[in-house]
Enzyme design. Structure first.
Site, short mmCIF file in Angstrom:
data_model
loop_
_atom_site.label_atom_id
_atom_site.label_comp_id
_atom_site.label_asym_id
_atom_site.label_seq_id
_atom_site.Cartn_x
_atom_site.Cartn_y
_atom_site.Cartn_z
N SER A 138 2.31 3.59 1.93
CA SER A 138 2.81 4.91 2.32
C SER A 138 3.50 4.76 3.66
O SER A 138 3.50 3.69 4.27
CB SER A 138 1.67 5.94 2.39
OG SER A 138 0.67 5.51 3.30
N CYS A 177 -7.08 6.36 -3.08
CA CYS A 177 -7.43 5.47 -1.97
C CYS A 177 -6.61 4.20 -1.94
O CYS A 177 -6.68 3.43 -0.97
CB CYS A 177 -8.91 5.11 -2.04
SG CYS A 177 -9.36 4.16 -3.52
N GLY A 180 -7.87 0.60 -0.44
CA GLY A 180 -9.08 0.78 0.35
C GLY A 180 -8.93 0.56 1.84
O GLY A 180 -9.92 0.57 2.57
N CYS A 352 15.27 4.35 -2.04
CA CYS A 352 14.38 5.31 -1.37
C CYS A 352 14.64 5.32 0.13
O CYS A 352 14.68 6.39 0.76
CB CYS A 352 12.93 4.97 -1.66
SG CYS A 352 12.39 5.39 -3.34
#
Length: 380
Positions: A138, A177, A180, A352
């Site tokens: 992200s 998640c 992790g 993107c």
């Protein structure tokens, strides 16, 4: 009808489509059209921005699907212009289709795992080569002075946890998640305990291994089937998979899973709709939310104490992933990751990045509480 086809009919009476009698007519039309946007199409040469094979011109007439598939199938490739620059020029030249609505059934309990199988499960070795040490898939925060991807992602993790005002022993639910890394960072920094949920078996396996010995548990489970209550809920880069038809369902789940006095920190890309090529080839069933859609969905459930925007930082984030992927390409290349795979990922990442650089989509966080919070302090 694609935007290219619509615009090709401009000036024709009654919106009649122009007739291209030969392939030469198609080549001439597409070349002129892109030339007006400052993009030189043609055979390989010093003055060619995008190198075209004969078959690419007709595909460019099809809009986003045809253009994306042309890069995937090696019908065209970068010349003196990168895909990122090509995307930005297309946006400025009004050569890009508007995003489309994704079919709502694609995000239901039956169909939502498809994106995990088709994208997130493609291989942890690939993501390990592309991402930062905390495996954050992200937007990082470069605006705080980060000099590289690892620093940008740590800045994002630190800022996100600081917003949530974490304390030792707090319980955290991470919806979506990933690998992790967020819960691992939270525990290392604030000594929290967490539960992470994903629809990807590969992500869950990686998260369990990288969090071994820590009080963090990882489930392969849909957010609609979660149980328990938590002091904090965080969701980073997952909401794009929820879909507008299910936003209220998502926030109802958050209401049910949150302890009194707790908070929800939602991090997402915003812009509305979805590029059809991206939905078909990378994020099956994905659809970007808009701020008004979220505001409507939280009514009667949560109060937004803060909206924080940092979409410009997704451009360098995506380009850092792109550089890492290309650096690892020869090591990863094989039956599992062939040339078409790398062309697909290259087009996705750079296209993107170009969209974020052009500001037609953005990224941000909204901080939610069930009740107004006195003395709330924004974190930047």
């Amino acid at each position: 009808m694609s935007e290219l086809e619509k615009d090709a009919s401009n000036g024709a009476s009654n919106d009649v489509q122009p007739v291209f009698g030969t392939m030469a007519d198609v080549v001439e039309h597409v070349t002129e059209r892109y030339g007006r946007a400052g993009i030189r199409l043609g055979a390989e040469g010093a003055d060619t921005d995008i190198i075209m094979t004969p078959g690419a011109y007709a595909r460019f007439m099809e809009g986003e699907m045809g253009i994306g598939e042309s890069f995937q199938d090696n019908l065209c490739r970068e010349g003196s212009m990168t895909i990122r620059e090509f995307t930005m020029k297309r946006i400025r030249g009004r050569l890009m289709e508007p995003p489309r609505k994704t079919k709502g059934y694609q995000q239901d309990l039956e169909h939502s795992p498809i994106v995990a199988r088709e994208h997130y499960d493609i291989g942890n070795d690939y993501f390990r080569a592309m991402l930062d040490p905390y495996m954050q898939y992200s937007c990082g925060w470069y605006y705080k002075g980060a000099q590289n991807l690892a620093e940008a992602q740590e800045a994002k993790l630190l800022g996100t946890g600081t917003k949530q005002r974490l304390s030792a022993g707090d319980t955290v639910l991470d919806i979506g998640c990933g690998f992790g890394g967020l819960l691992r960072f939270y525990h290392e920094r604030w000594n929290t305990r967490g539960v992470g949920t994903t629809l990807s078996q590969e992500q869950a396996d990686f998260a369990r291994e990288s969090n071994k010995g820590l009080p963090n548990e990882f489930l392969v489970r849909d957010y609609r089937n979660l149980e328990g209550q938590f002091d904090h809920i965080v969701s980073v880069g997952m909401f794009e998979h929820v879909g507008p038809e299910h936003y209220e369902e998502f926030f109802d789940a958050c209401v049910r899973l949150l302890k009194p006095g707790g908070d929800v920190l939602l991090h997402s890309i915003f812009g509305g709709g979805m590029d059809p090529w991206l939905e078909a080839n990378i994020f099956r069933g994905g659809e970007l939310p808009t701020k008004p859609q979220v505001e409507n969905a939280i009514k009667g459930r949560f109060i937004a104490m803060d909206w924080h925007w940092f979409g410009r930082d997704y451009d360098p984030t995506a380009m850092a992933w792109n550089a890492n992927m290309k650096a690892a390409r020869e090591t990863l290349r094989g039956e599992k990751y062939d040339d078409r795979f790398f062309r697909t990922q290259d087009y996705y990442q750079q296209a993107c990045a170009g969209r974020f650089a052009s500001r037609i989509i953005t990224a941000g966080q909204v901080h939610l509480f069930k009740e107004p919070t006195d003395g709330y302090q924004m974190v930047r």
